[in-house]
Design a protein around this motif. Structure first.
Motif, mmCIF file in Angstrom:
data_model
loop_
_atom_site.group_PDB
_atom_site.id
_atom_site.type_symbol
_atom_site.label_atom_id
_atom_site.label_comp_id
_atom_site.label_asym_id
_atom_site.label_seq_id
_atom_site.Cartn_x
_atom_site.Cartn_y
_atom_site.Cartn_z
ATOM 1 N N ALA A 182 31.539 -0.130 -3.819
ATOM 2 C CA ALA A 182 32.951 -0.485 -3.892
ATOM 3 C C ALA A 182 33.847 0.733 -3.700
ATOM 4 O O ALA A 182 34.952 0.620 -3.161
ATOM 5 C CB ALA A 182 33.254 -1.153 -5.227
ATOM 6 N N LEU A 183 33.377 1.909 -4.132
ATOM 7 C CA LEU A 183 34.125 3.139 -3.885
ATOM 8 C C LEU A 183 34.220 3.410 -2.392
ATOM 9 O O LEU A 183 35.286 3.786 -1.889
ATOM 10 C CB LEU A 183 33.459 4.311 -4.598
ATOM 11 N N ARG A 184 33.119 3.200 -1.668
ATOM 12 C CA ARG A 184 33.157 3.426 -0.219
ATOM 13 C C ARG A 184 34.144 2.467 0.450
ATOM 14 O O ARG A 184 34.886 2.857 1.354
ATOM 15 C CB ARG A 184 31.752 3.261 0.371
ATOM 16 N N VAL A 185 34.178 1.222 -0.003
ATOM 17 C CA VAL A 185 35.147 0.261 0.511
ATOM 18 C C VAL A 185 36.562 0.761 0.243
ATOM 19 O O VAL A 185 37.446 0.696 1.118
ATOM 20 C CB VAL A 185 34.923 -1.124 -0.116
ATOM 21 N N THR A 186 36.796 1.282 -0.957
ATOM 22 C CA THR A 186 38.115 1.822 -1.302
ATOM 23 C C THR A 186 38.489 2.977 -0.379
ATOM 24 O O THR A 186 39.653 3.085 0.069
ATOM 25 C CB THR A 186 38.118 2.294 -2.761
ATOM 26 N N GLU A 187 37.530 3.830 -0.058
ATOM 27 C CA GLU A 187 37.803 4.963 0.834
ATOM 28 C C GLU A 187 38.197 4.485 2.234
ATOM 29 O O GLU A 187 39.091 5.057 2.873
ATOM 30 C CB GLU A 187 36.580 5.870 0.893
ATOM 31 N N GLN A 217 21.087 -10.702 9.499
ATOM 32 C CA GLN A 217 21.800 -9.946 10.540
ATOM 33 C C GLN A 217 21.590 -8.439 10.375
ATOM 34 O O GLN A 217 21.512 -7.708 11.372
ATOM 35 C CB GLN A 217 23.291 -10.278 10.538
ATOM 36 N N ALA A 218 21.496 -7.979 9.135
ATOM 37 C CA ALA A 218 21.269 -6.553 8.898
ATOM 38 C C ALA A 218 19.899 -6.126 9.419
ATOM 39 O O ALA A 218 19.700 -4.953 9.789
ATOM 40 C CB ALA A 218 21.389 -6.248 7.407
ATOM 41 N N VAL A 253 25.764 -4.908 7.630
ATOM 42 C CA VAL A 253 25.211 -5.308 8.932
ATOM 43 C C VAL A 253 25.402 -4.208 9.972
ATOM 44 O O VAL A 253 24.459 -3.837 10.686
ATOM 45 C CB VAL A 253 25.866 -6.613 9.420
ATOM 46 N N LEU A 254 26.608 -3.657 10.073
ATOM 47 C CA LEU A 254 26.946 -2.710 11.134
ATOM 48 C C LEU A 254 26.829 -1.259 10.712
ATOM 49 O O LEU A 254 26.862 -0.362 11.562
ATOM 50 C CB LEU A 254 28.375 -2.969 11.628
ATOM 51 N N GLY A 255 26.698 -1.002 9.421
ATOM 52 C CA GLY A 255 26.653 0.364 8.933
ATOM 53 C C GLY A 255 28.017 0.838 8.463
ATOM 54 O O GLY A 255 29.038 0.162 8.625
ATOM 55 N N ASP A 256 28.024 2.008 7.878
ATOM 56 C CA ASP A 256 29.244 2.569 7.310
ATOM 57 C C ASP A 256 30.319 2.731 8.382
ATOM 58 O O ASP A 256 30.024 2.854 9.575
ATOM 59 C CB ASP A 256 28.921 3.927 6.681
ATOM 60 N N VAL A 271 40.853 -1.771 13.757
ATOM 61 C CA VAL A 271 39.717 -1.531 14.641
ATOM 62 C C VAL A 271 38.881 -0.430 14.000
ATOM 63 O O VAL A 271 39.393 0.661 13.717
ATOM 64 C CB VAL A 271 40.161 -1.104 16.048
ATOM 65 N N LEU A 272 37.615 -0.740 13.763
ATOM 66 C CA LEU A 272 36.724 0.181 13.049
ATOM 67 C C LEU A 272 35.539 0.572 13.923
ATOM 68 O O LEU A 272 35.035 -0.249 14.701
ATOM 69 C CB LEU A 272 36.205 -0.460 11.760
ATOM 70 N N GLU A 273 35.089 1.793 13.768
ATOM 71 C CA GLU A 273 33.851 2.255 14.381
ATOM 72 C C GLU A 273 32.804 2.398 13.285
ATOM 73 O O GLU A 273 33.122 2.876 12.181
ATOM 74 C CB GLU A 273 34.069 3.584 15.098
ATOM 75 N N HIS A 274 31.564 2.001 13.585
ATOM 76 C CA HIS A 274 30.511 1.968 12.577
ATOM 77 C C HIS A 274 29.370 2.906 12.930
ATOM 78 O O HIS A 274 29.124 3.206 14.102
ATOM 79 C CB HIS A 274 29.973 0.539 12.428
ATOM 80 N N ALA A 275 28.656 3.315 11.890
ATOM 81 C CA ALA A 275 27.559 4.268 12.057
ATOM 82 C C ALA A 275 26.462 3.725 12.953
ATOM 83 O O ALA A 275 25.752 4.496 13.612
ATOM 84 C CB ALA A 275 26.987 4.638 10.687
#
Length: 295
Positions: free
Chosen positions: A277-282, A133-134, A184-187, A205-209
Protein backbone atom coordinates in the motif's frame (compact mmCIF):
# COMPACT_ATOMS: atom_id res chain seq x y z
CA UNK A 1 -8.16 -12.67 17.96
CA UNK A 2 -9.62 -9.65 19.79
CA UNK A 3 -10.12 -6.79 17.36
CA UNK A 4 -11.30 -3.23 17.83
CA UNK A 5 -12.80 -0.91 15.23
CA UNK A 6 -11.58 2.65 14.77
CA UNK A 7 -14.17 4.69 12.93
CA UNK A 8 -17.94 5.11 12.76
CA UNK A 9 -18.56 6.41 9.25
CA UNK A 10 -20.45 4.82 6.34
CA UNK A 11 -17.79 2.20 5.57
CA UNK A 12 -17.66 1.16 9.23
CA UNK A 13 -21.45 0.62 9.17
CA UNK A 14 -21.63 -1.01 5.74
CA UNK A 15 -18.62 -3.31 5.87
CA UNK A 16 -16.36 -3.30 8.92
CA UNK A 17 -18.73 -3.76 11.82
CA UNK A 18 -20.86 -6.51 10.23
CA UNK A 19 -17.79 -8.37 8.94
CA UNK A 20 -15.95 -8.21 12.28
CA UNK A 21 -19.03 -9.24 14.25
CA UNK A 22 -19.76 -12.23 11.99
CA UNK A 23 -16.27 -13.64 11.60
CA UNK A 24 -15.92 -16.88 13.60
CA UNK A 25 -12.22 -16.38 14.38
CA UNK A 26 -12.61 -12.87 15.80
CA UNK A 27 -13.87 -11.38 19.02
CA UNK A 28 -15.25 -7.97 18.13
CA UNK A 29 -14.14 -6.13 21.25
CA UNK A 30 -15.15 -2.50 20.83
CA UNK A 31 -15.51 0.71 18.84
CA UNK A 32 -13.80 4.08 19.03
CA UNK A 33 -14.79 7.08 16.94
CA UNK A 34 -14.04 10.76 16.72
CA UNK A 35 -17.65 11.40 17.74
CA UNK A 36 -18.45 9.70 21.03
CA UNK A 37 -22.19 9.55 20.33
CA UNK A 38 -21.62 7.75 17.01
CA UNK A 39 -19.25 5.28 18.67
CA UNK A 40 -21.82 4.54 21.37
CA UNK A 41 -24.58 3.99 18.81
CA UNK A 42 -22.50 1.64 16.64
CA UNK A 43 -21.17 -0.26 19.66
CA UNK A 44 -24.68 -0.69 21.05
CA UNK A 45 -25.88 -2.11 17.73
CA UNK A 46 -23.35 -4.95 18.07
CA UNK A 47 -23.33 -5.30 21.84
CA UNK A 48 -19.70 -4.25 22.27
CA UNK A 49 -17.95 -1.59 24.30
CA UNK A 50 -17.71 2.01 23.14
CA UNK A 51 -14.33 3.54 23.98
CA UNK A 52 -13.78 7.21 24.70
CA UNK A 53 -9.98 6.80 24.58
CA UNK A 54 -8.43 5.30 21.45
CA UNK A 55 -5.31 4.22 23.33
CA UNK A 56 -7.46 2.31 25.82
CA UNK A 57 -9.02 0.36 22.97
CA UNK A 58 -5.59 -0.31 21.42
CA UNK A 59 -4.30 -1.64 24.74
CA UNK A 60 -7.26 -4.01 25.09
CA UNK A 61 -7.03 -5.80 21.73
CA UNK A 62 -4.74 -7.88 19.54
CA UNK A 63 -5.60 -6.03 16.34
CA UNK A 64 -7.37 -2.95 15.05
CA UNK A 65 -9.52 -2.46 11.97
CA UNK A 66 -9.44 1.11 10.69
CA UNK A 67 -12.33 2.82 8.88
CA UNK A 68 -11.13 6.42 9.03
CA UNK A 69 -9.92 9.08 6.57
CA UNK A 70 -6.39 8.22 5.38
CA UNK A 71 -4.59 11.03 7.17
CA UNK A 72 -6.17 9.99 10.48
CA UNK A 73 -5.67 6.31 9.70
CA UNK A 74 -1.94 6.82 9.21
CA UNK A 75 -1.47 8.48 12.59
CA UNK A 76 -3.56 6.06 14.64
CA UNK A 77 -2.42 2.92 12.83
CA UNK A 78 1.18 3.93 13.46
CA UNK A 79 0.41 4.21 17.17
CA UNK A 80 -1.29 0.81 17.12
CA UNK A 81 1.63 -0.75 15.24
CA UNK A 82 4.12 0.62 17.77
CA UNK A 83 2.03 -1.10 20.44
CA UNK A 84 2.41 -4.37 18.51
CA UNK A 85 -1.19 -4.53 17.31
CA UNK A 86 -1.97 -6.18 13.99
CA UNK A 87 -3.58 -3.95 11.38
CA UNK A 88 -6.57 -4.27 9.06
CA UNK A 89 -6.36 -1.04 7.10
CA UNK A 90 -8.24 0.77 4.36
CA UNK A 91 -6.89 2.36 1.20
CA UNK A 92 -5.22 4.70 0.61
CA UNK A 93 -2.71 3.91 3.32
CA UNK A 94 -1.91 7.60 3.84
CA UNK A 95 -1.98 10.87 1.93
CA UNK A 96 1.80 11.13 1.75
CA UNK A 97 4.61 8.64 1.36
CA UNK A 98 6.26 10.06 4.47
CA UNK A 99 3.27 9.17 6.66
CA UNK A 100 2.94 5.81 4.97
CA UNK A 101 6.62 5.02 5.49
CA UNK A 102 6.37 5.81 9.20
CA UNK A 103 3.47 3.36 9.49
CA UNK A 104 5.29 0.62 7.58
CA UNK A 105 8.45 1.06 9.65
CA UNK A 106 6.47 0.92 12.91
CA UNK A 107 4.81 -2.34 11.86
CA UNK A 108 8.12 -3.88 10.81
CA UNK A 109 9.85 -2.89 14.02
CA UNK A 110 7.10 -4.33 16.23
CA UNK A 111 6.39 -7.40 14.09
CA UNK A 112 2.76 -6.39 13.55
CA UNK A 113 1.07 -8.03 10.58
CA UNK A 114 -0.93 -5.84 8.21
CA UNK A 115 -3.49 -6.22 5.45
CA UNK A 116 -4.88 -3.31 3.45
CA UNK A 117 -8.42 -3.70 2.15
CA UNK A 118 -8.11 -3.26 -1.62
CA UNK A 119 -11.62 -4.56 -2.25
CA UNK A 120 -11.04 -6.32 -5.58
CA UNK A 121 -8.06 -8.25 -4.26
CA UNK A 122 -10.26 -10.06 -1.73
CA UNK A 123 -12.91 -11.21 -4.15
CA UNK A 124 -12.13 -14.88 -4.95
CA UNK A 125 -13.00 -14.63 -8.66
CA UNK A 126 -11.02 -11.45 -9.26
CA UNK A 127 -8.11 -12.64 -7.13
CA UNK A 128 -7.87 -15.88 -9.15
CA UNK A 129 -8.01 -13.90 -12.41
CA UNK A 130 -5.18 -11.61 -11.27
CA UNK A 131 -3.07 -14.66 -10.41
CA UNK A 132 -3.68 -16.19 -13.84
CA UNK A 133 -2.72 -13.00 -15.67
CA UNK A 134 0.34 -12.44 -13.49
CA UNK A 135 1.58 -15.92 -14.50
CA UNK A 136 1.30 -15.07 -18.22
CA UNK A 137 4.17 -13.39 -20.08
CA UNK A 138 4.22 -10.80 -22.80
CA UNK A 139 1.67 -8.22 -21.75
CA UNK A 140 1.87 -5.21 -24.05
CA UNK A 141 -0.63 -2.74 -22.64
CA UNK A 142 -3.58 -2.43 -20.29
CA UNK A 143 -6.58 -0.17 -19.93
CA UNK A 144 -8.25 0.38 -16.56
CA UNK A 145 -11.36 2.42 -15.85
CA UNK A 146 -12.65 3.02 -12.32
CA UNK A 147 -15.65 5.31 -12.70
CA UNK A 148 -17.74 6.19 -9.68
CA UNK A 149 -20.75 8.46 -9.30
CA UNK A 150 -20.11 9.47 -5.69
CA UNK A 151 -20.50 13.18 -6.44
CA UNK A 152 -23.21 12.87 -9.10
CA UNK A 153 -25.71 10.32 -7.77
CA UNK A 154 -28.29 11.24 -5.17
CA UNK A 155 -27.86 9.84 -1.71
CA UNK A 156 -24.29 8.55 -1.86
CA UNK A 157 -23.11 8.05 1.74
CA UNK A 158 -19.59 9.11 0.71
CA UNK A 159 -20.49 12.37 -1.04
CA UNK A 160 -19.76 14.54 2.00
CA UNK A 161 -16.38 12.96 2.70
CA UNK A 162 -14.00 15.89 3.12
CA UNK A 163 -10.88 14.01 2.06
CA UNK A 164 -12.59 12.63 -1.07
CA UNK A 165 -13.69 16.12 -2.07
CA UNK A 166 -10.16 17.40 -1.56
CA UNK A 167 -8.18 14.52 -3.12
CA UNK A 168 -10.71 13.19 -5.64
CA UNK A 169 -10.73 10.00 -7.66
CA UNK A 170 -6.94 9.75 -7.96
CA UNK A 171 -6.64 8.90 -4.28
CA UNK A 172 -9.99 7.16 -3.75
CA UNK A 173 -10.34 4.77 -6.70
CA UNK A 174 -6.80 5.04 -8.04
CA UNK A 175 -5.61 2.53 -5.39
CA UNK A 176 -8.18 -0.02 -6.61
CA UNK A 177 -6.95 0.20 -10.20
CA UNK A 178 -3.30 0.00 -9.17
CA UNK A 179 -3.98 -2.98 -6.90
CA UNK A 180 -5.11 -4.93 -9.99
CA UNK A 181 -2.46 -3.69 -12.44
CA UNK A 182 0.72 -3.86 -10.36
CA UNK A 183 0.72 -7.61 -9.65
CA UNK A 184 0.17 -8.31 -13.36
CA UNK A 185 2.34 -5.70 -15.13
CA UNK A 186 4.94 -5.05 -12.45
CA UNK A 187 5.85 -1.95 -10.51
CA UNK A 188 5.32 1.50 -12.00
CA UNK A 189 8.65 2.86 -13.22
CA UNK A 190 7.34 6.18 -14.53
CA UNK A 191 4.17 8.25 -14.61
CA UNK A 192 4.38 9.25 -18.25
CA UNK A 193 1.38 11.58 -18.25
CA UNK A 194 -1.36 12.78 -15.93
CA UNK A 195 -4.11 15.16 -16.99
CA UNK A 196 -7.38 16.42 -15.54
CA UNK A 197 -10.76 15.63 -17.07
CA UNK A 198 -14.26 16.79 -16.14
CA UNK A 199 -14.97 17.13 -12.44
CA UNK A 200 -12.41 15.17 -10.48
CA UNK A 201 -11.64 12.84 -13.41
CA UNK A 202 -7.98 12.02 -13.97
CA UNK A 203 -6.27 10.27 -16.89
CA UNK A 204 -2.91 8.57 -16.30
CA UNK A 205 -0.34 6.87 -18.52
CA UNK A 206 2.01 4.55 -16.64
CA UNK A 207 5.12 2.61 -17.59
CA UNK A 208 5.70 -0.71 -15.82
CA UNK A 209 8.75 -2.74 -14.90
CA UNK A 210 7.54 -5.64 -17.03
CA UNK A 211 7.80 -3.49 -20.17
CA UNK A 212 4.09 -2.81 -20.61
CA UNK A 213 2.26 0.49 -20.43
CA UNK A 214 -1.16 1.17 -18.96
CA UNK A 215 -3.77 3.89 -19.17
CA UNK A 216 -6.09 4.68 -16.27
CA UNK A 217 -9.32 6.67 -16.23
CA UNK A 218 -10.40 7.52 -12.70
CA UNK A 219 -13.48 9.46 -11.63
CA UNK A 220 -15.99 9.99 -8.83
CA UNK A 221 -18.04 12.38 -10.97
CA UNK A 222 -19.12 10.06 -13.79
CA UNK A 223 -22.83 9.96 -14.70
CA UNK A 224 -24.49 7.24 -12.66
CA UNK A 225 -25.49 5.35 -15.81
CA UNK A 226 -21.83 5.30 -16.93
CA UNK A 227 -20.30 4.22 -13.62
CA UNK A 228 -18.47 0.93 -13.21
CA UNK A 229 -15.05 -0.69 -13.38
CA UNK A 230 -13.23 -2.34 -16.26
CA UNK A 231 -9.73 -3.67 -16.93
CA UNK A 232 -8.53 -4.98 -20.28
CA UNK A 233 -5.10 -6.51 -20.84
CA UNK A 234 -3.58 -7.07 -24.29
CA UNK A 235 -0.44 -8.99 -25.13
CA UNK A 236 1.03 -12.19 -26.51
CA UNK A 237 -1.66 -14.25 -24.77
CA UNK A 238 -4.39 -12.23 -26.43
CA UNK A 239 -6.99 -10.16 -24.59
CA UNK A 240 -8.01 -10.66 -20.96
CA UNK A 241 -10.92 -8.80 -19.37
CA UNK A 242 -11.49 -8.35 -15.65
CA UNK A 243 -14.36 -10.61 -14.57
CA UNK A 244 -17.25 -9.51 -12.43
CA UNK A 245 -16.67 -10.20 -8.75
CA UNK A 246 -18.91 -12.31 -6.57
CA UNK A 247 -18.31 -10.76 -3.14
CA UNK A 248 -20.12 -7.83 -1.58
CA UNK A 249 -18.23 -5.45 0.73
CA UNK A 250 -18.81 -7.59 3.82
CA UNK A 251 -17.73 -10.77 2.07
CA UNK A 252 -14.60 -9.14 0.67
CA UNK A 253 -13.69 -7.68 4.05
CA UNK A 254 -14.15 -11.11 5.62
CA UNK A 255 -11.59 -12.33 3.09
CA UNK A 256 -9.22 -9.59 4.21
CA UNK A 257 -9.69 -10.75 7.82
CA UNK A 258 -8.79 -14.29 6.74
CA UNK A 259 -5.66 -12.92 5.09
CA UNK A 260 -4.66 -11.05 8.25
CA UNK A 261 -5.17 -14.13 10.39
CA UNK A 262 -3.01 -16.16 7.99
CA UNK A 263 -0.27 -13.52 8.06
CA UNK A 264 -0.30 -13.54 11.86
CA UNK A 265 -0.20 -17.35 12.04
CA UNK A 266 2.47 -17.86 9.38
CA UNK A 267 4.64 -14.82 9.95
CA UNK A 268 4.65 -14.24 6.18
CA UNK A 269 3.53 -10.85 4.87
CA UNK A 270 0.43 -10.75 2.70
CA UNK A 271 0.71 -9.42 -0.86
CA UNK A 272 -1.60 -6.54 0.13
CA UNK A 273 0.27 -5.54 3.26
CA UNK A 274 1.16 -2.00 4.30
CA UNK A 275 4.38 -2.19 2.28
CA UNK A 276 2.43 -2.77 -0.94
CA UNK A 277 0.00 0.00 0.00
CA UNK A 278 2.97 2.32 0.57
CA UNK A 279 4.14 1.68 -2.98
CA UNK A 280 0.64 2.52 -4.24
CA UNK A 281 0.80 5.75 -2.23
CA UNK A 282 4.15 6.61 -3.82
CA UNK A 283 2.70 6.14 -7.31
CA UNK A 284 -0.30 8.34 -6.46
CA UNK A 285 2.03 10.98 -5.07
CA UNK A 286 4.09 10.90 -8.26
CA UNK A 287 0.95 11.22 -10.39
CA UNK A 288 -0.20 14.16 -8.30
CA UNK A 289 3.16 15.79 -8.92
CA UNK A 290 2.78 15.38 -12.68
CA UNK A 291 -0.76 16.78 -12.50
CA UNK A 292 0.58 19.78 -10.61
CA UNK A 293 3.21 20.46 -13.27
CA UNK A 294 0.50 20.66 -15.90
CA UNK A 295 -1.72 23.07 -13.98
Amino acid sequence: MRIGLLGTGPWAHLAHAPALAAHPALEFAGVWGRRADAAKALAAEYGVRAYDDVDALISDVDAVAVALPPDIQAELATRAARAGRHLLLDKPLALSSREGRELVEAARESGAASVVFFTARFDPVISAWIGEQAAADGWFTARAEWLGAVFTSAGSPFAESAWRREKGALWDVGPHALSVLLPVLGDVTRVGAAVHGPGDTVFLVLEHAGGASSTLTLSLTAPEAASGNAVELRGESGVAVLPEGVSDAVGALSGAVDALLEAVASGRPHACDAGFALRVTEVLEAAEGVLGVGE
